[in-house]
Design a protein around this motif. Sequence first.
Motif, PDB file in Angstrom:
ATOM      1  N   ALA A   1     -94.769  79.962  50.649  1.00 16.30           N
ATOM      2  CA  ALA A   1     -95.609  79.164  51.175  1.00 16.30           C
ATOM      3  C   ALA A   1     -95.411  77.864  52.069  1.00 16.30           C
ATOM      4  O   ALA A   1     -95.518  77.678  53.342  1.00 16.30           O
ATOM      5  N   ALA A   2     -94.445  77.953  52.523  1.00 14.73           N
ATOM      6  CA  ALA A   2     -93.698  77.258  53.498  1.00 14.73           C
ATOM      7  C   ALA A   2     -92.962  77.969  54.881  1.00 14.73           C
ATOM      8  O   ALA A   2     -93.177  77.174  55.687  1.00 14.73           O
ATOM      9  N   GLY A   3     -93.531  79.032  55.053  1.00 16.95           N
ATOM     10  CA  GLY A   3     -92.643  80.261  55.926  1.00 16.95           C
ATOM     11  C   GLY A   3     -91.719  80.101  56.056  1.00 16.95           C
ATOM     12  O   GLY A   3     -91.186  80.314  57.758  1.00 16.95           O
ATOM     13  N   CYS A   4     -90.625  80.241  55.265  1.00 15.39           N
ATOM     14  CA  CYS A   4     -89.113  79.813  55.738  1.00 15.39           C
ATOM     15  C   CYS A   4     -88.376  80.853  54.185  1.00 15.39           C
ATOM     16  O   CYS A   4     -89.230  81.601  53.671  1.00 15.39           O
ATOM     17  N   HIS A   5     -87.182  81.547  54.734  1.00 12.08           N
ATOM     18  CA  HIS A   5     -86.252  82.210  54.196  1.00 12.08           C
ATOM     19  C   HIS A   5     -86.382  81.207  52.175  1.00 12.08           C
ATOM     20  O   HIS A   5     -86.051  80.236  52.276  1.00 12.08           O
ATOM     21  N   ALA A   6     -86.056  81.636  51.404  1.00  9.79           N
ATOM     22  CA  ALA A   6     -85.834  81.184  50.626  1.00  9.79           C
ATOM     23  C   ALA A   6     -84.371  80.877  50.082  1.00  9.79           C
ATOM     24  O   ALA A   6     -84.574  79.495  49.755  1.00  9.79           O
ATOM     25  N   SER A   7     -83.441  80.686  50.652  1.00 12.34           N
ATOM     26  CA  SER A   7     -81.952  80.393  50.730  1.00 12.34           C
ATOM     27  C   SER A   7     -82.317  78.676  51.099  1.00 12.34           C
ATOM     28  O   SER A   7     -82.202  77.956  50.890  1.00 12.34           O
ATOM     29  N   THR A   8     -83.306  79.045  52.748  1.00 13.59           N
ATOM     30  CA  THR A   8     -83.475  77.306  53.118  1.00 13.59           C
ATOM     31  C   THR A   8     -84.213  76.953  52.444  1.00 13.59           C
ATOM     32  O   THR A   8     -83.971  75.244  50.951  1.00 13.59           O
ATOM     33  N   VAL A   9     -85.097  76.663  51.141  1.00 10.92           N
ATOM     34  CA  VAL A   9     -85.408  75.748  49.863  1.00 10.92           C
ATOM     35  C   VAL A   9     -84.404  76.077  49.171  1.00 10.92           C
ATOM     36  O   VAL A   9     -84.278  74.656  47.937  1.00 10.92           O
ATOM     37  N   MET A  10     -83.752  76.585  49.066  1.00  9.79           N
ATOM     38  CA  MET A  10     -82.740  76.787  48.226  1.00  9.79           C
ATOM     39  C   MET A  10     -81.853  75.465  48.184  1.00  9.79           C
ATOM     40  O   MET A  10     -80.899  74.738  47.906  1.00  9.79           O
ATOM     41  N   ARG A  11     -81.403  75.122  49.090  1.00  5.79           N
ATOM     42  CA  ARG A  11     -81.077  74.555  49.526  1.00  5.79           C
ATOM     43  C   ARG A  11     -81.608  72.326  49.310  1.00  5.79           C
ATOM     44  O   ARG A  11     -80.311  71.817  49.193  1.00  5.79           O
ATOM     45  N   GLN A  12     -82.585  72.974  49.883  1.00  5.96           N
ATOM     46  CA  GLN A  12     -83.340  71.407  49.661  1.00  5.96           C
ATOM     47  C   GLN A  12     -83.517  70.852  48.433  1.00  5.96           C
ATOM     48  O   GLN A  12     -82.948  69.581  48.236  1.00  5.96           O
TER      49      GLN A  12
ATOM     50  N   VAL B   1     -94.238  61.497  50.649  1.00  3.23           N
ATOM     51  CA  VAL B   1     -92.942  62.637  49.793  1.00  3.23           C
ATOM     52  C   VAL B   1     -92.994  63.285  50.518  1.00  3.23           C
ATOM     53  O   VAL B   1     -93.692  64.731  51.619  1.00  3.23           O
ATOM     54  N   PRO B   2     -91.551  63.167  51.448  1.00  2.00           N
ATOM     55  CA  PRO B   2     -91.119  64.431  52.023  1.00  2.00           C
ATOM     56  C   PRO B   2     -90.799  65.888  51.728  1.00  2.00           C
ATOM     57  O   PRO B   2     -91.761  66.233  50.774  1.00  2.00           O
ATOM     58  N   ASP B   3     -91.220  66.483  51.869  1.00  4.83           N
ATOM     59  CA  ASP B   3     -91.342  68.367  52.268  1.00  4.83           C
ATOM     60  C   ASP B   3     -90.443  69.036  51.261  1.00  4.83           C
ATOM     61  O   ASP B   3     -90.503  69.122  49.486  1.00  4.83           O
ATOM     62  N   GLY B   4     -89.046  67.919  50.935  1.00  6.95           N
ATOM     63  CA  GLY B   4     -88.205  68.367  50.400  1.00  6.95           C
ATOM     64  C   GLY B   4     -88.167  68.156  48.940  1.00  6.95           C
ATOM     65  O   GLY B   4     -87.831  68.893  47.943  1.00  6.95           O
ATOM     66  N   ALA B   5     -88.702  67.053  49.005  1.00  8.99           N
ATOM     67  CA  ALA B   5     -89.009  66.471  47.540  1.00  8.99           C
ATOM     68  C   ALA B   5     -89.905  67.283  46.649  1.00  8.99           C
ATOM     69  O   ALA B   5     -90.128  66.781  45.513  1.00  8.99           O
TER      70      ALA B   5
ATOM     71  N   SER C   1    -102.288  73.173  43.597  1.00  3.73           N
ATOM     72  CA  SER C   1    -101.501  72.737  42.659  1.00  3.73           C
ATOM     73  C   SER C   1    -100.736  71.532  42.735  1.00  3.73           C
ATOM     74  O   SER C   1    -101.145  70.689  43.312  1.00  3.73           O
ATOM     75  N   PRO C   2    -100.167  71.274  41.549  1.00  4.37           N
ATOM     76  CA  PRO C   2     -99.417  69.957  41.607  1.00  4.37           C
ATOM     77  C   PRO C   2     -98.665  69.184  43.040  1.00  4.37           C
ATOM     78  O   PRO C   2     -98.397  68.119  43.183  1.00  4.37           O
ATOM     79  N   GLU C   3     -98.008  70.457  42.569  1.00 11.12           N
ATOM     80  CA  GLU C   3     -97.792  70.108  44.824  1.00 11.12           C
ATOM     81  C   GLU C   3     -98.355  68.827  45.661  1.00 11.12           C
ATOM     82  O   GLU C   3     -98.141  67.861  46.418  1.00 11.12           O
ATOM     83  N   THR C   4     -99.490  69.266  45.626  1.00  7.91           N
ATOM     84  CA  THR C   4     -99.950  69.159  46.534  1.00  7.91           C
ATOM     85  C   THR C   4    -101.010  67.718  46.473  1.00  7.91           C
ATOM     86  O   THR C   4    -101.886  67.459  47.294  1.00  7.91           O
ATOM     87  N   THR C   5    -100.796  67.436  44.783  1.00  3.50           N
ATOM     88  CA  THR C   5    -101.395  66.212  44.974  1.00  3.50           C
ATOM     89  C   THR C   5    -100.465  65.017  45.114  1.00  3.50           C
ATOM     90  O   THR C   5    -101.034  64.207  44.707  1.00  3.50           O
ATOM     91  N   LEU C   6     -99.570  65.298  45.420  1.00  2.00           N
ATOM     92  CA  LEU C   6     -98.631  64.018  45.533  1.00  2.00           C
ATOM     93  C   LEU C   6     -99.190  63.057  46.902  1.00  2.00           C
ATOM     94  O   LEU C   6     -99.489  63.865  47.231  1.00  2.00           O
ATOM     95  N   PRO C   7     -98.342  62.106  46.686  1.00  2.00           N
ATOM     96  CA  PRO C   7     -98.750  60.716  47.356  1.00  2.00           C
ATOM     97  C   PRO C   7     -98.340  62.174  48.813  1.00  2.00           C
ATOM     98  O   PRO C   7     -97.244  62.623  49.423  1.00  2.00           O
TER      99      PRO C   7
END
Length: 368
Positions: free
Chosen positions: A36-47, A13-17, A4-10
Amino acid sequence: MIGSPETTLPRWVPDGARRYLAHTEAGVTIRDLARAAGCHASTVMRQIRRQELRRDDPLVDGAFSTLARTHFKKDRIVQYPDDTIQSLTDAERIHREARRVLRRLCETGAVLAVAKDMEKAVVVRETKGGDSTRTAVVDVAVAQVMALNDWICCTNSGRVSRYHITAGGRVMLSRLLAHHENRMRLQREHGTAGAQKAQLASSDHWGERDVDDPETGKRRRLRYNMAESPLTALARRKDRDGQPFLNDAMVRAGERLREDFELAQMGPRVTQNWERFLTGGGRGSFAPDSGIGVGPSAARARVAMALTFLGPGLSDVALRCCCYLDGLENAEKRMGWSARSGKIVLRIALQRLADHYGGQCERSRMIS
């Protein structure tokens, strides 16, 4: 999300970004990112919400805009200057410039000033007489990297925005200086050509590993800089029989001690008195849960148990080389040892440390 495009980033780049860009630019759903991150959706939403709020910062907004068009647009290479792309992908240049600029920002009264539509940012330090002195100049692209990683923060936004170094920036500066010191040590030991060969042996200094979190029992991703530790250079050496000077078990033991040590420093106060474990420090009076630090008590207890198991001398060199990232020459001088004796003592310490961790239950292991 492989490919995915995410994996091509330097890698810087922090995980949240990364998740923010994957969601806003590539259209990846929050649930897919959380899976993919192995966490709850609310955690990603806050990030993602936090990253969106950070775009009020001009440098952070510029970093997101550049990453979006250079890694998520089909015509990214054609329309935008190579210099900007190179600035945001050359990790060696970023670390070199960050080390120089962050060191200047540690000076009293120093700020990083960035004006709109300018390609350069300047570090300005106020003198006692009220005058300002320019101490450094850096490309805005590099300043964007530092802002996105929370090494600097905006304290005054406007036509000319001002930035100060953060606590995370001071930690990063310490790591960059340790990396630079180890590199200089390699040059002294192997010469310029030998040092370059050693660097090429691990051209990508950042590594990732899945570990078991002893607090939650869940798997999590650990990202670390392999070029910082003196163990990296020793692991590449050979003994008289042609075998690696440090085997994998020894290196993993040293990395585990370092991870526990860093976890133990987490929290508002990071002045845990680990010096008590050094020779003459009065080990018997130390208690990991005495309230001296406010880091995770389990991590402090694991470090205390490991250093106590090693005992005087061995715990000294393990603490200095694995945790404080001191070079062997510096550790030998501080402890009054003869030249080139530190690597032998460190090898013995790591072997005992591997025996110590090997005798523990599977759930208590940090490094798998």
